[in-house]
Design an enzyme around this catalytic site. Structure first.
Site, PDB file in Angstrom:
ATOM      1  CB  SER A 194      -0.790   0.212   1.134  1.00  0.00           C
ATOM      2  OG  SER A 194      -1.259  -1.235   1.819  1.00  0.00           O
ATOM      3  CG  ASP A 215       3.625  -2.493   1.395  1.00  0.00           C
ATOM      4  OD1 ASP A 215       3.281  -3.314   2.921  1.00  0.00           O
ATOM      5  OD2 ASP A 215       3.440  -2.014   1.057  1.00  0.00           O
ATOM      6  N   GLY A 270      -0.027   5.757   5.574  1.00  0.00           N
ATOM      7  CA  GLY A 270      -0.780   5.007   5.075  1.00  0.00           C
ATOM      8  C   GLY A 270      -2.056   4.349   5.803  1.00  0.00           C
ATOM      9  CD  GLU A 317       1.183  -1.815   4.502  1.00  0.00           C
ATOM     10  OE1 GLU A 317       1.699  -1.284   5.407  1.00  0.00           O
ATOM     11  OE2 GLU A 317       1.157  -0.904   3.790  1.00  0.00           O
TER      12      GLU A 317
HETATM   13  O1  DER Z   1       1.537   2.597   5.325  1.00  0.00           O
HETATM   14  C1  DER Z   1       2.829   2.124   4.682  1.00  0.00           C
HETATM   15  O2  DER Z   1       3.070   1.522   5.561  1.00  0.00           O
HETATM   16  C2  DER Z   1       2.984   2.424   3.343  1.00  0.00           C
HETATM   17  O3  DER Z   1       4.007   1.595   2.976  1.00  0.00           O
HETATM   18  C3  DER Z   1       3.435   3.711   3.630  1.00  0.00           C
HETATM   19  O4  DER Z   1       4.565   3.186   4.264  1.00  0.00           O
HETATM   20  C4  DER Z   1       4.456   3.684   2.654  1.00  0.00           C
HETATM   21  O5  DER Z   1       3.708   4.756   1.408  1.00  0.00           O
HETATM   22  P1  DER Z   1       4.829   5.385   0.160  1.00  0.00           P
HETATM   23  O6  DER Z   1       5.247   4.280  -0.662  1.00  0.00           O
HETATM   24  O7  DER Z   1       3.512   6.419  -0.052  1.00  0.00           O
HETATM   25  O8  DER Z   1       6.029   6.389   1.141  1.00  0.00           O
END
Ligand code: DER
Length: 233
Positions: free
Chosen positions: A29, A85, A101, A107
């Site tokens: 995400s 991720d 996020g 996750e």
């Molecule tokens: O929320 C999360 O763990 C996402 O992976 C975040 O940490 C990374 O978001 P970005 O790729 O928009 O910086």
């Protein structure tokens, strides 16, 4: 390279290095994961790759559907070959803070059930110690009825400040995909033993999951401002 380009470099190289035919792929995400899906879509089209994707959030699920990638889930495919991720910060031991996020509960479930967790990020996430660059705290997913008791327990016994995450386009707290609240724990000790801290936090009833990913990532790809990709294993 700017941030967006740096994210893209990391995402594309990670997908090219780890996504092959007949794999079950966990889809992360956040904004960097979007670029990994973009590359997967390209390769599925060009190379006719046969992959099935498992989402780590509502956002990831929408992304998989919109990209017309095959969608599956943990009931059908409980063993994931690789999860790609993002992260908010990665330290020298590949310990990550995730959850910027607010998707870290799913996750972590997907990452835990994957043979490999591959982190993709831009250079602003590349740290020696947690807290060096990421100043928004370690996210904790908590039951709404217990957010205040969890908050005070942490502040009293572990220090720092655990702040309820308030929505931007929503009055009141952010609600996660699982219907819970988020506490962002700031001013933690950067010299902490993260394995111990993680276990300590998870003992608190009402605290469901932390954004500390300890001993989970096997490799991290950082897109750098000079256009190169730094790979840390
Ligand atoms: O929320 C999360 O763990 C996402 O992976 C975040 O940490 C990374 O978001 P970005 O790729 O928009 O910086």
């Amino acid at each position: 390279a700017g941030l967006q380009e740096a994210k893209k470099l990391a995402a594309y190289k990670a997908v090219d290095d780890h996504v092959q035919d007949n794999l079950i792929v966990g889809v992360g995400s956040g904004s960097t994961a979007v670029l990994a899906v973009e590359r997967m879509m390209e390769r599925v089209r060009n190379e006719h790759l046969n992959i099935k994707c498992i989402p780590t959030s509502f956002q990831a699920r929408q992304l998989i559907i919109q990209s017309q990638l095959p969608l599956t889930n943990l009931e059908i495919n409980p063993e994931i070959d690789v999860t790609i991720d993002g992260a908010d910060e990665v330290d020298e031991n590949l310990t990550c803070i995730k959850g910027g996020g607010a998707c870290f509960l799913q996750e972590k479930i997907v990452a835990y059930n994957s043979k490999k967790l591959v982190i993709i990020a831009d250079y602003t996430k590349d740290s020696v110690k947690l807290g060096q660059q990421w100043k928004k705290g370690i996210p904790l997913e908590v039951d709404p009825m217990a957010y205040y008791t969890v908050k005070t327990k942490i502040e009293k016994t572990m220090g720092g400040e655990a702040e309820l995450r308030i929505g931007k386009m929503k009055a009141g707290p952010v609600i996660t995909d699982g219907g819970n609240f988020i506490l962002d724990w700031k001013d933690f000790n950067p010299e902490s033993n993260w394995e111990e801290v993680n276990m300590e936090l998870l003992k608190i009833p009402g605290l469901f999951e932390t954004g500390l990913f300890v001993d989970m990532a096997v490799v991290a790809y950082f897109g750098m401002s000079d256009g190169t990709v730094k790979v840390r294993t």
